[in-house]
Write an enzyme that holds these catalytic residues in place. Structure first.
Site, PDB file in Angstrom:
ATOM      1  N   HIS A 181      13.975 -26.149 -22.812  1.00 45.24           N
ATOM      2  CA  HIS A 181      13.028 -25.990 -21.741  1.00 45.24           C
ATOM      3  C   HIS A 181      12.292 -27.302 -21.171  1.00 45.24           C
ATOM      4  CE1 HIS A 181       9.949 -24.117 -19.271  1.00 45.24           C
ATOM      5  NE2 HIS A 181      10.609 -23.280 -18.967  1.00 45.24           N
ATOM      6  N   LYS A 228       6.022 -13.372 -21.837  1.00 42.83           N
ATOM      7  CA  LYS A 228       7.418 -12.999 -22.077  1.00 42.83           C
ATOM      8  C   LYS A 228       7.538 -11.834 -23.029  1.00 42.83           C
ATOM      9  CE  LYS A 228       8.640 -17.635 -20.916  1.00 42.83           C
ATOM     10  NZ  LYS A 228       9.246 -17.746 -19.594  1.00 42.83           N
ATOM     11  N   ASP A 230       9.954 -23.508 -30.649  1.00 44.84           N
ATOM     12  CA  ASP A 230       9.713 -22.946 -29.352  1.00 44.84           C
ATOM     13  C   ASP A 230      10.023 -21.595 -29.308  1.00 44.84           C
ATOM     14  OD1 ASP A 230       9.716 -21.772 -26.797  1.00 44.84           O
ATOM     15  OD2 ASP A 230      10.442 -23.498 -25.925  1.00 44.84           O
TER      16      ASP A 230
HETATM   17  C1  LIG Z   1      12.352 -21.336 -23.990  1.00 46.20           C
HETATM   18  C2  LIG Z   1      11.079 -21.752 -23.208  1.00 46.20           C
HETATM   19  N1  LIG Z   1      10.069 -22.253 -23.727  1.00 46.20           N
HETATM   20  C3  LIG Z   1       9.016 -22.438 -23.059  1.00 46.20           C
HETATM   21  C4  LIG Z   1       8.773 -21.720 -21.727  1.00 46.20           C
HETATM   22  C5  LIG Z   1       7.551 -22.019 -21.143  1.00 46.20           C
HETATM   23  O1  LIG Z   1       6.710 -20.786 -21.419  1.00 46.20           O
HETATM   24  P1  LIG Z   1       5.362 -20.595 -20.503  1.00 46.20           P
HETATM   25  O2  LIG Z   1       5.649 -20.931 -19.209  1.00 46.20           O
HETATM   26  O3  LIG Z   1       5.127 -19.437 -20.822  1.00 46.20           O
HETATM   27  O4  LIG Z   1       4.333 -21.536 -21.015  1.00 46.20           O
HETATM   28  C6  LIG Z   1       9.736 -21.109 -21.241  1.00 46.20           C
HETATM   29  C7  LIG Z   1       9.582 -20.185 -20.128  1.00 46.20           C
HETATM   30  O5  LIG Z   1      10.519 -19.739 -19.342  1.00 46.20           O
HETATM   31  C8  LIG Z   1      11.005 -20.642 -22.209  1.00 46.20           C
HETATM   32  O6  LIG Z   1      11.860 -20.130 -21.563  1.00 46.20           O
END
Ligand SMILES: Cc1ncc(COP(=O)(O)O)c(C=O)c1O
Length: 421
Positions: free
Chosen positions: A138, A241, A215
């Site tokens: 991400h 999430k 992550d």
């Molecule tokens: C794999 C992954 N990492 C990081 C994030 C970022 O999460 P947040 O927006 O809750 O900080 C997401 C959000 O979609 C994600 O799917």
């Protein structure tokens, strides 16, 4: 469907089934309608829905316990502090961390990664050093590393993947060198659903003395997490999430690592003493929690963890595996569909493109049927580039989804086909 592995649909009834209907009743929003159609919510990877127990816990906090934490000597503040710290203990248990000193409340996974990049990265990286990320990260596990690498003259290197969306472990081993200072990798990919072998990656990295940040944003709602078992140095999750509130998440860090890191932000609560000449910092985890924290968020996250802890996870896993296999099979049977992300080990996500139809049109038309899916690059533009598509449509599942939700999606996709025929 071409070039895509067919996932067998398991026979139903071969195990004690999760009572998804009963669980759905815990989520008020799932009983609502959009545009006169019952809501079919299949965008759980973007954010999950909240059970009544989480909503009511937040309401109870604001109705009966609201005060600032850690500062008051009066009873209400002590009660708020106790609830906030109880949530930290719940997060510790959820991640199986050794100590609450290793549990830092942050805004979410994005802030967790940024904290490590800013605090650890800025002080550890030197010119010529390398940070390894994977090809399926991400943006929030790419950009913070780019920023700090640029500042320090370090280099970002990428662990490649194959056409199924699986990381290449032998390439990873080849990339590990004396220059490697950190590996940052997703436990589960949000755009492909791939479950990465993070324990194996961590073992290989540690064999070279390289710390690992995982992550866990997409793992937390689907997998049981054991940071000690994984031996991860850092692990980040987002409350929203995993059926908790937005604006709250956790950064787990091994105490020895966090102890050795300078503060991320300065302000109230993170200090021991302040004078104009010199400031000394609070012990863990307060050192990394400057300012008034998201107290209600942490308490709400604690309620979400309680909810998850009460589920039978063998049943949840079986139900989610069945849903994924069923959705993979049904969606890929729609004429013109090509799946993006067909790893052997997947959870929660079916990403696809429909021949001759832009993903945004797919999303807009299925929405008219009450079906909420995400379309776009899913904050993983390098993944889109790798698969040679501008965007995908993505259905992502939680334990409260059912085969009927998949049927509704497939019905809506048939309508898209009809419109574009
Ligand atoms: C794999 C992954 N990492 C990081 C994030 C970022 O999460 P947040 O927006 O809750 O900080 C997401 C959000 O979609 C994600 O799917």
């Amino acid at each position: 469907m071409t070039g895509v592995r067919q996932v067998p649909v398991p026979a139903s009834g071969s195990r004690p089934a999760l009572d998804a209907a009963r669980l759905r009743a815990d989520f008020p929003i799932l009983a609502t309608s959009v545009g006169g159609k019952p809501l079919v919510y299949l965008d759980n990877a973007a954010t999950s829905q909240k059970p009544r127990s989480v909503i009511e816990r937040i309401q109870r906090y604001y109705s009966t316990e609201n005060a600032n934490v850690h500062r008051g000597v009066y009873q209400l503040s002590e009660r708020a502090t106790a609830a906030y710290e109880a949530a930290r203990e719940k997060a510790r248990a959820f991640l199986n961390a050794a100590s609450t000193r290793e549990i830092v409340f942050v805004r979410g996974t994005t802030e967790g990664v940024n904290l490590v990049a800013a605090s650890w990265g800025r002080h550890q990286l030197r010119a010529g050093d390398e940070v390894l990320v994977s090809a399926m990260e991400h943006h929030s596990n790419i950009v913070p590393w780019q920023l700090v690498c640029e500042e320090r003259g370090a280099l970002l290197r990428v662990i490649p993947m194959n056409r199924r969306g699986e990381l290449l472990l032998d390439e990873f081993e080849r990339l590990l060198s004396d220059r490697t200072k950190l590996v940052a990798v997703a436990h589960v990919s949000n755009s492909l659903g791939t479950v990465n072998p993070v324990a194996a990656l961590t073992r290989l990295a540690h064999a070279r003395g390289v710390p690992v940040l995982v992550d866990g944003a997409q793992a937390a709602p689907h997998l049981r997490i054991d940071v000690q078992g994984l031996d991860a140095d850092f692990y980040t999750i987002s409350g929203h999430k995993m059926f908790g509130p937005t604006g709250i998440g956790v950064l787990y860090g091994k105490a020895a690592r966090l102890d050795a890191m300078p503060p991320y932000q300065g302000g109230g609560d993170m200090i021991k003493t302040v004078s104009f000449a010199r400031t000394t910092y609070a012990d863990l985890p307060s050192k990394f929690e400057a300012g008034t924290p998201h107290i209600a968020g942490a308490i709400g996250l604690g309620a979400a963890i309680d909810y998850l802890a009460a589920l039978d996870w063998d049943q949840v896993s079986a139900h989610e595996a069945d849903l994924l296999a069923y959705a993979t099979s049904r969606v890929s049977d729609v004429p013109g569909v090509r799946l993006v992300g067909t790893a052997a080990d997947k959870v929660g996500v079916v990403s696809f493109v429909l021949d001759g139809v832009h993903a945004h049109d797919v999303g807009t038309i299925v929405d008219q049927e009450g079906v909420a899916i995400r379309t776009g690059h899913h904050c993983t533009q390098p993944v889109m580039e790798f698969f040679g598509v501008p965007a995908t449509a993505r259905a992502s599942f939680a334990f409260y989804n059912t085969r009927a939700d998949v049927d509704a999606l497939v019905g809506a996709l048939q309508r898209v086909r009809g419109i574009f025929a």
